[in-house]
Design a protein around this motif. Structure first.
Motif, short mmCIF file in Angstrom:
data_model
loop_
_atom_site.label_atom_id
_atom_site.label_comp_id
_atom_site.label_asym_id
_atom_site.label_seq_id
_atom_site.Cartn_x
_atom_site.Cartn_y
_atom_site.Cartn_z
N GLY A 239 120.13 3.99 -5.87
CA GLY A 239 119.70 5.37 -6.04
C GLY A 239 120.29 6.31 -5.02
O GLY A 239 120.54 7.48 -5.31
N GLU A 240 120.54 5.83 -3.81
CA GLU A 240 121.01 6.70 -2.74
C GLU A 240 122.52 6.68 -2.58
O GLU A 240 123.08 7.56 -1.94
N GLN A 241 123.21 5.66 -3.09
CA GLN A 241 124.64 5.53 -2.88
C GLN A 241 125.40 5.90 -4.14
O GLN A 241 124.92 5.72 -5.25
N PRO A 242 126.63 6.42 -3.97
CA PRO A 242 127.42 6.80 -5.14
C PRO A 242 128.04 5.58 -5.82
O PRO A 242 127.82 4.43 -5.41
N LEU A 243 128.83 5.84 -6.82
CA LEU A 243 129.53 4.77 -7.53
C LEU A 243 130.58 4.16 -6.62
O LEU A 243 131.42 4.86 -6.06
N ARG A 244 130.54 2.82 -6.45
CA ARG A 244 131.41 2.14 -5.50
C ARG A 244 132.24 1.07 -6.21
O ARG A 244 131.83 0.53 -7.24
N GLN A 245 133.38 0.78 -5.59
CA GLN A 245 134.28 -0.28 -6.06
C GLN A 245 134.56 -1.24 -4.91
O GLN A 245 134.74 -0.80 -3.77
N ARG A 246 134.61 -2.51 -5.23
CA ARG A 246 134.97 -3.53 -4.24
C ARG A 246 136.36 -4.04 -4.58
O ARG A 246 136.61 -4.56 -5.67
N ARG A 247 137.26 -3.91 -3.63
CA ARG A 247 138.64 -4.37 -3.80
C ARG A 247 138.91 -5.50 -2.82
O ARG A 247 138.72 -5.32 -1.61
N ILE A 248 139.34 -6.62 -3.32
CA ILE A 248 139.69 -7.78 -2.50
C ILE A 248 141.19 -7.99 -2.63
O ILE A 248 141.71 -8.24 -3.72
N MET A 249 141.90 -7.85 -1.51
CA MET A 249 143.36 -7.94 -1.49
C MET A 249 143.79 -9.15 -0.66
O MET A 249 143.22 -9.40 0.41
N THR A 250 144.77 -9.85 -1.16
CA THR A 250 145.32 -11.03 -0.49
C THR A 250 146.77 -10.76 -0.14
O THR A 250 147.58 -10.42 -1.02
N PHE A 251 147.12 -10.91 1.14
CA PHE A 251 148.47 -10.70 1.64
C PHE A 251 149.11 -12.06 1.91
O PHE A 251 148.55 -12.86 2.68
N ARG A 252 150.26 -12.31 1.32
CA ARG A 252 151.01 -13.55 1.54
C ARG A 252 152.44 -13.20 1.91
O ARG A 252 153.02 -12.25 1.37
N SER A 253 153.01 -13.98 2.83
CA SER A 253 154.40 -13.74 3.24
C SER A 253 155.33 -13.98 2.07
O SER A 253 155.19 -14.96 1.32
N LYS A 254 156.30 -13.08 1.91
CA LYS A 254 157.16 -13.11 0.74
C LYS A 254 158.40 -13.96 0.95
O LYS A 254 158.79 -14.74 0.07
N ASP A 255 159.06 -13.84 2.13
CA ASP A 255 160.30 -14.57 2.34
C ASP A 255 160.07 -16.05 2.63
O ASP A 255 160.89 -16.89 2.26
N ALA A 256 158.99 -16.39 3.31
CA ALA A 256 158.67 -17.79 3.62
C ALA A 256 157.20 -18.02 3.31
O ALA A 256 156.34 -17.78 4.17
N PRO A 257 156.88 -18.44 2.10
CA PRO A 257 155.47 -18.64 1.75
C PRO A 257 154.81 -19.69 2.65
O PRO A 257 155.39 -20.73 2.94
N GLY A 258 153.62 -19.36 3.09
CA GLY A 258 152.87 -20.27 3.94
C GLY A 258 152.85 -19.89 5.40
O GLY A 258 152.04 -20.43 6.17
#
Length: 473
Positions: free
Chosen positions: A235-254
């Motif tokens: 009731g007190e808070q506006p419309l919210r979105q939860r974003r979960i982002m995952t960052f992985r190394s591109k040139d050398a995975p892992g």
């Protein structure tokens, strides 16, 4: 003969004038006595001073109009005695806040009394209608409704608009289409106006989001995947979105992995919460304090919950850490064979022209093989290591050994830019220190910093320092 007339004994002021000449000289005027006029401020001798009587004088009765009830409580603020009256500087009142609070309470009491009068009149009207059975009109219908609205309807308890209305409001707001962060209006000036005919570049090319994505990925060393979920609206808070982002190394995975959770206000695209759920273990020592500062808000306003600074700092640390891991791996590989390392040191100690040519060859080799082939396990081992220490091999077993310690630490400024701090420390036997009368050993750390800041490859700078240390043996 007639007798002559004698002059009058008392000269007449109108007919007699004193002769001019020496009789009216200024020297005679000085001798004449002058009457001294007393000061008008001093009391005259003719009137004696009036002594105050011991008997109390009768009080003088004056007519003073009675003050009203409102005027008695309100006092006019007095002016400061030290300031000029024309400036109208009010005197300091230690109870000024309490007086303001008292006036506010008095005003509130007056409003409540007026509301009570309105309600009493309405109750009398209703009571008269019940007793007589007749319908009486309102005395002031609008005033009655205002009283009921002020005291019975609370604005904070009003139900929030439905989600469909919130989404419609966000869609009609152009700021919702902009990226995260506060927008600053840009005012165009006359200098910013550009003639379209003078533009040498091509026209913008229309591309879809899938076609633009590869161009945007060139500026990031990570592959980013994200998921979006709509949170339950309270009731007190506006419309919210939860974003979960995952960052992985591109040139050398892992080599690097991180997960960020972000809660966004869907109405104005502002970040309400930001936290890093998981961070690469090798980056916690250097990147962890900076991440905590951004997420918890222990920083300036521009850095608080700034996802741009956070992602940029992670990319800066990853690139610097990879270069550092390559250096540690290269030194570890060269130190594995004692003969090759001593040969490289001997080449660094050649005569000046030959040494310069050898240095140019080494730089060309370093540029041609700027990214030597190392296994991912070797890079992971040295990824978060901030120092590398090794012993300088001696030609004879009986000779004393010395050691070199390299330090490479990564720090961040307020915009997330990486600041590399490279230093070297030399460990030599005590008799070398005594024999070093010119203080050459103490100047080696500063020489190493100058070589690295001058653009020389760190591995070549290390070989130069080691060659100088070997030359002191």
């Amino acid at each position: 003969y007639p007798e002559p007339e004698l002059p009058p004994s008392i000269p007449d002021a109108t007919s007699f004038t004193p002769p001019k000449g020496i009789h009216s000289s200024p020297s005679r005027w000085r001798d004449k006595p002058r009457t001294k006029h007393s000061s008008p401020l001093k009391p005259s001798k003719s009137r004696p001073l009036e002594k105050p009587s011991k008997k109390s004088a009768l009080p003088v009765h004056r007519f003073e109009p009675p003050q009203r009830e409102g005027e008695s409580s309100i006092q006019e603020p007095s002016l400061d005695d030290k300031a000029h009256p024309a400036r109208q500087v009010l005197a300091f009142d230690p109870n000024g806040d309490k007086r303001k609070e008292k006036l506010a309470l008095d005003e509130e009491i007056a409003k409540l009394k007026r509301d009570l009068q309105v309600v009493s009149k309405e109750n009398d009207r209703i009571r008269l209608m019940q007793a007589s059975g007749r319908i009486l009109s309102f005395a002031d219908e609008e005033e009655v409704f205002n009283v009921v609205r002020r005291h019975l309807v609370d604005s904070e308890t009003q139900p929030p608009p439905p989600p469909s209305q919130q989404l419609l409001k966000a869609a009609l707001n152009p700021a919702a289409l902009l990226p995260f962060g506060r927008t600053t209006p840009v005012v165009a000036t006359a200098e910013d106006e550009v003639n379209i005919t003078d533009i040498k570049s091509h026209h913008p090319i229309k591309m879809t989001a899938e076609e633009e994505l590869p161009y945007l990925q060139l500026f990031s060393p990570f592959d980013v995947t994200s998921t979006v979920a709509i949170l339950h609206s309270d009731g007190e808070q506006p419309l919210r979105q939860r974003r979960i982002m995952t960052f992985r190394s591109k040139d050398a995975p892992g080599l690097f992995t991180s997960k960020i959770e972000m809660v966004v206000n869907a109405m104005n695209s502002s970040i309400m919460e930001l936290k890093v759920d998981s961070l690469e273990p090798s980056a916690r020592a250097e990147l962890g304090p900076f991440v905590t500062k951004l997420c918890e808000g222990d920083c300036n306003r521009s850095m608080q919950r700034n996802i741009g600074i956070l992602s940029w700092a992670m990319g800066e640390w990853y690139q610097a850490a990879v270069q550092r891991a390559y250096l540690w791996s290269k030194l570890d590989r060269e130190l594995a064979s004692k003969g090759e390392f001593l040969q490289a040191i001997a080449e660094a100690r050649k005569k000046k022209p030959a040494r310069r040519a050898a240095t140019e060859e080494l730089e060309k080799e370093a540029q041609s093989a700027s990214t030597p082939s190392f296994k991912k396990a070797e890079l992971v081992h040295f990824m978060g290591q901030q120092a590398f220490e090794f012993d300088i091999p001696s030609k004879k077993r009986s000779d004393p050994t010395s050691s070199v310690r390299l330090e490479w630490k990564i720090d961040f400024d307020w915009i997330g830019e990486a600041q590399n701090k490279v230093a070297v420390m030399i460990g030599v036997p005590g008799k070398w220190r005594k024999a070093d009368q010119r203080g050459v050993l103490g100047k080696l750390p500063k020489l190493f910093e100058d070589l690295v800041e001058g653009g020389q490859d760190p591995s070549l700078a290390v070989k130069t320092i080691v060659a100088l240390v070997v030359g002191e043996q």
